[in-house]
Motif scaffolding. Structure first.
Motif, PDB file in Angstrom:
ATOM      1  N   SER A 146      -7.155   7.523 -32.922  1.00 54.02           N
ATOM      2  CA  SER A 146      -7.853   6.710 -33.910  1.00 54.02           C
ATOM      3  C   SER A 146      -6.854   5.733 -34.519  1.00 54.02           C
ATOM      4  O   SER A 146      -5.768   5.527 -33.981  1.00 54.02           O
ATOM      5  N   GLU A 158      -9.740   3.138 -39.235  1.00 49.97           N
ATOM      6  CA  GLU A 158     -10.932   3.901 -38.859  1.00 49.97           C
ATOM      7  C   GLU A 158     -11.042   5.195 -39.683  1.00 49.97           C
ATOM      8  O   GLU A 158     -12.146   5.584 -40.097  1.00 49.97           O
ATOM      9  N   GLU A 210     -12.257   4.409 -43.224  1.00 50.42           N
ATOM     10  CA  GLU A 210     -13.688   4.138 -43.221  1.00 50.42           C
ATOM     11  C   GLU A 210     -14.487   5.442 -43.070  1.00 50.42           C
ATOM     12  O   GLU A 210     -15.486   5.658 -43.758  1.00 50.42           O
ATOM     13  N   ARG A 211     -14.016   6.334 -42.202  1.00 49.38           N
ATOM     14  CA  ARG A 211     -14.736   7.569 -41.926  1.00 49.38           C
ATOM     15  C   ARG A 211     -14.779   8.487 -43.150  1.00 49.38           C
ATOM     16  O   ARG A 211     -15.769   9.173 -43.394  1.00 49.38           O
ATOM     17  N   TYR A 255     -12.676  18.135 -40.514  1.00 51.05           N
ATOM     18  CA  TYR A 255     -11.989  17.200 -39.632  1.00 51.05           C
ATOM     19  C   TYR A 255     -10.519  17.620 -39.523  1.00 51.05           C
ATOM     20  O   TYR A 255      -9.848  17.833 -40.539  1.00 51.05           O
TER      21      TYR A 255
END
Length: 634
Positions: free
Chosen positions: A219, A223, A226-227, A184
């Motif tokens: 984002s 978020e 959580e990801r 990511y």
């Protein structure tokens, strides 16, 4: 007779000429010897893209101030644009009108733009706000000469480009995580993010066939938390920046650091802002160094040492990794990075409990038990920390030597504290004994004198023992020339009781006319001999318990051969199994059930890597023979 008026006139005339000469002399002297009287103060205007308290720009300003500290002729004025909170064209138009009022009737020697927003603002409104002042930008990732040519500013612009190590970091992550399947990349939707994007896209195109890459620009921190809340050994995060979320909210550094620290995936970064705050680490731009290099260029521009359009790309990086994150994720930088710095290491027992230890030293007579407990704690901590052992396995030999020295220094520091606390009571014991005997009525009594002498002998013995062990345990700080024979005898004196009580006879034989002077690390050399002798003692003890020998023998022979110093250490303990001889000097290889396998490895490292010698082992008919070869001092 001369006219008195003429006499007066001539005298005044001469005095006037002398005064003029004196004044001229003072002017010349002042010009050559007091230049500070004519020095010109340099005024700098710094326009910061962000608000006060924004860590990146604050660190840049700190670095600049460190340089300006040595230049008292420089005065600075800082204007804050607050572009992270507000970045609309309407806001910049209002800001232009405000700056017009603030800068009216002010002339500066240099304008410094900190990051992209300030630079774009200055270029756009230069002719409304300034006249002929040069401009120096810092922190930009991209620079287009066409932008300043349109405004006719190519004769007055200088700059520092900050190049983040984006192309190098992605392959580094892949090497550290061979099983990586998804990466990511986080980069917010700001103007700075736009500048970084071409470098990110290029790096992605080079590696997207090796693993999946998800590029995140829109984002929220919630978020992202959580990801990245679930562990996955096949995934990692590459964090570029994330100050603005998709709703336009501005995050503080503490909020970003909290998100990074909570991540169940390793988070790699590109600058020093979040190291020791939850990030795993990486190839980092040192932000304060950006400021220092900018300050140095400011000096060069003011001194007219640089030509316009001198734009320098910052290529200074620090490889830094967080020890606690290395332990958490089981990732080690050694495979992909040769030289790096470990940060956020856990405190040692002595650091955590320093006050407690000091208090115990002052009040407890049982100091030896405390020392043994601390040493045992250090030893057990080393054995239990498997992750750090893995780091040590992959580090180069020089790092191994430094680690060993630091452990000896820690034990030496503890023992020095004990020695300091013990020496004063020993002196007091001797003083009290002497005062008690010699102040009594029978001060001349022969028996009393014998008591005093006996006490003094024991006190002196204890003091000498403490001093010998204190010198022996501390690591050497530099290479010195020392006597090999004297070093061996000192080492044997320290362990003489242990050798004696294990029924072992030790002989030291120095051949006639042997040159025993060598260059190296004396204490580490003594540690090497101690490892070999202790191994021989343990083997002899086991062989004697099996009733294969009645008494142990260790013979040490020192001689010269081919202008070298040779030390042979032989024992009658039965020798080393043939199949284990090739691995005897390997790290963590041991033939003992409770051994840690580091002693002979460190001995080989000290003799061969640090002292330029050779060490080898072979078996004789009676036992093992270790042979050390060192270059002597002719």
């Amino acid at each position: 007779m001369e006219n008195p008026l003429h006499v007066c006139y001539n005298r005044c005339k001469k005095e006037t000429i002398s005064m003029k000469k004196f004044v001229l002399f003072l002017m010349v002297f002042s010009f050559f010897y007091t230049p500070s009287l004519f020095a010109h103060d340099k005024k700098i205007l710094i326009i910061n893209s962000y608000h006060r308290g924004f860590q990146w720009s604050d660190d840049v300003l700190v670095g600049m101030e460190e340089v300006f500290y040595n230049h008292p002729e420089i005065t600075t004025n800082i204007l804050y644009m607050d572009s992270k909170r507000i970045s609309s064209e309407e806001y910049y138009a209002k800001l232009r009108e405000l700056y017009k009022l603030q800068l009216r009737n002010h002339q500066y020697d240099l304008i410094v733009a900190v990051d992209k927003f300030a630079y774009d603002f200055i270029v756009k409104y230069y002719h409304e706000l300034f006249t002929t002042e040069p401009v120096l930008f810092t922190g930009l990732e991209q620079f287009e000469i066409e932008d300043i040519q349109k405004e006719g500013l190519e004769d007055r612009v200088y700059g520092i480009l900050e190049r983040r190590a984006i192309p190098e970091t992605i392959p580094m992550i892949a090497k550290m995580m061979p099983s990586l399947k998804k990466l990511y990349i986080i980069n917010d939707a700001s103007a700075n993010g736009d500048d970084s994007e071409p470098f990110i896209r290029q790096a992605m195109s080079e590696h997207n066939s090796e693993f999946e890459i998800e590029y995140i620009r829109s984002s929220t921190l919630e978020e992202l938390e959580e990801r990245f809340s679930k562990p996955n050994k096949e995934e990692a995060v590459f964090f570029i920046r994330f100050y603005n979320d998709k709703y336009g909210n501005l995050y503080k550094n503490s909020q970003i650091a909290s998100m990074i620290n909570k991540s169940a995936l390793p988070v790699f970064i590109t600058d020093t802002l979040f190291i020791e705050k939850g990030a795993f680490g990486g190839k980092l731009v040192p932000v304060k160094s950006v400021g220092r290099i900018t300050g140095e260029m400011v000096i060069d521009v003011l001194d007219k040492k640089l030509q316009p359009l001198h734009v320098k790309t910052l290529i200074e990086y620090h490889y830094q990794f967080d020890v606690q994150k290395i332990q958490q994720f089981g990732l080690y930088p050694n495979a992909s990075v040769k030289a790096f710095e470990l940060v956020n290491a856990p405190l040692t027992f002595f650091d955590k409990h320093r006050k407690f230890v000091d208090a115990v030293f002052l009040i407890s007579p049982f100091l030896l038990f405390l020392v043994l407990g601390i040493i045992h704690n250090i030893y057990m901590r080393i054995r239990s920390e498997k992750e750090l052992k893995a780091i040590e396995l992959q580090k180069n030999k020089h790092q191994q030597f430094i680690i060993q020295q630091s452990k000896l220094a820690e034990i030496g520091e503890i023992f020095s504290s004990i020695a300091h606390q013990w020496k004063n009571p020993l002196v007091e014991i001797a003083t009290i004994a002497q005062e008690h005997v010699y102040s009594s009525a029978d001060q001349g009594d022969e028996q009393s004198n014998e008591y005093v002498n006996a006490i003094m002998v024991q006190v002196r013995y204890m003091t000498d023992t403490i001093n010998d062990f204190q010198k022996f345990i501390m690591p050497s700080t530099q290479r010195t020339v020392f006597d090999v024979n004297e070093a061996i005898e000192t080492m044997m004196k320290i362990i003489s009781h242990n050798i004696k009580y294990n029924y072992i006879d030790v002989s030291i034989d120095v051949s006639h006319a042997t040159n025993v002077m060598v260059s190296g690390y004396k204490n580490e050399f003594m540690q090497t001999l101690l490892n070999i002798v202790n191994n021989a003692k343990d083997q002899i003890k086991e062989t004697r318990e099996n009733k294969q020998i009645k008494r142990g023998i260790i013979s040490i022979r020192i001689y010269n051969h081919s202008k070298k110093v040779i030390i042979d250490i032989k024992d009658n303990g039965g020798g080393i199994p043939i199949d284990k001889l090739p691995n005897i000097f390997d790290a963590y290889y041991t033939t003992k059930e409770s051994g840690h396998g580091i002693g002979l490895y460190m001995s080989k490292l000290i003799i061969e890597d640090k002292m330029g010698g050779k060490i080898r082992v072979s078996n004789t008919l009676e036992g093992a023979c270790f042979s050390i070869t060192l270059g002597n001092i002719s």
